[in-house]
Design a protein around this motif. Structure first.
Motif, PDB file in Angstrom:
ATOM      1  N   GLU A   1      -3.757   3.913   0.269  1.00  0.00           N
ATOM      2  CA  GLU A   1      -4.402   3.179  -0.831  1.00  0.00           C
ATOM      3  C   GLU A   1      -3.717   1.837  -1.026  1.00  0.00           C
ATOM      4  N   LEU A   2      -4.506   0.786  -1.178  1.00  0.00           N
ATOM      5  CA  LEU A   2      -3.938  -0.532  -1.481  1.00  0.00           C
ATOM      6  C   LEU A   2      -3.584  -0.593  -2.961  1.00  0.00           C
TER       7      LEU A   2
ATOM      8  N   TYR B   1       0.816  -1.214   0.000  1.00  0.00           N
ATOM      9  CA  TYR B   1       0.000   0.000   0.000  1.00  0.00           C
ATOM     10  C   TYR B   1       0.846   1.258   0.000  1.00  0.00           C
TER      11      TYR B   1
END
Ligand code: UDP
Length: 244
Positions: free
Chosen positions: A196-197, A190
């Motif tokens: 955010e992945l 991430y």
């Protein structure tokens, strides 16, 4: 993953086979700027994994027909050295290494400002010198530092880590025996700055609750690794490493 071994206990009395707690990472260290000829590089040790990452570029993208007039092309090669595992690895790409390279490249496309460098390529080489489970995460973590070392503008570093399940218990960062004889493995990556992945794979089976717990643990692992990444960059650029 998923192999059975009679009598082997991976999780007993709150401890794992190597003495770790369920939420403990293996020891990790990183150093950037280790290769003179590359634009950026990183050497990383994570448990028994030893990984070198080298970055070249942005440079002219050849052959020309592979150029993108609007952005840089990212090439990522994950490769296991023949001496990196117990059994000699057959040289050249395998189904597994092509898959890891593709997903790692796609993860990095999310963070690199590729539109700044049209018609160029940014070439990332990840060499696994010694493999001990978790090499795709180790490779991506090292590659992200090598990119930073090359001065390539990115939205964030990428930090990767896995969690998994052994003897019915969800644990952080599987070691080799845990990977071979455990029930599930969930490697993720991430962007720590934006949370955010950018990478997620799952091998084996997890229930919905186990999945949530594994994701929580892996993200916690990523936060610790992010700190080590930043320290490695600070150390290099404060002039303490290699006289830089
Ligand atoms: N491994 C191996 N030979 C191979 C592929 C993997 O010995 O051809 C070992 C290696 O130690 C690796 C581990 O199995 O780290 C787990 O492999 P996996 O495919 O789960 O990827 P990783 O956990 O390394 O990302």
């Amino acid at each position: 993953m998923g192999m059975k071994k009679e009598g082997l206990k991976l999780f007993e009395n709150g401890k794992r086979i190597d003495g770790r707690a369920y939420d403990e990472l293996r020891p990790i260290k990183m150093e950037v700027g280790v290769l003179k000829r590359a634009d950026g590089s990183c050497y990383l040790e994570w448990g028994g994994n030893k990984v070198l990452a080298a970055v070249y570029g942005p440079r002219e993208c050849l052959p020309r027909h592979t150029q993108d007039p609007l952005k840089a092309r990212i090439n990522y090669r994950y490769n296991m050295a023949p001496f990196s595992t117990d059994e000699r690895v057959r040289p050249g790409p395998s189904r597994r290494s092509i898959e890891i390279s593709k997903l790692s490249k796609e993860a990095l496309e999310h963070v690199i400002f590729t539109e700044y460098f049209p018609k160029t390529s940014i070439d990332i080489f990840v060499e696994i010198l010694q493999a001990d489970a978790g090499t795709r995460c180790a490779g991506l973590t090292a590659a992200s530092l090598a990119l930073a070392d090359a001065g390539i503008p990115m939205k964030s570093l990428i930090t990767a880590c896995a969690a998994g399940k052994i003897d019915g218990k969800v644990v952080l960062d599987l070691g080799k025996l845990e990977d071979n004889f455990g029930e599930a493995d969930l490697p993720i990556a991430y962007m720590p700055r934006t949370k955010e992945l950018v990478y997620l794979q799952m091998d084996g089976d997890l229930t919905k609750d186990e999945f949530k717990e594994a994701l929580r643990l892996a993200l916690k692992g990523c936060d610790e690794i992010y700190r080590i990444q930043r320290d490695a960059l600070k150390k290099a650029y404060e002039g303490e490493v290699n006289g830089r």
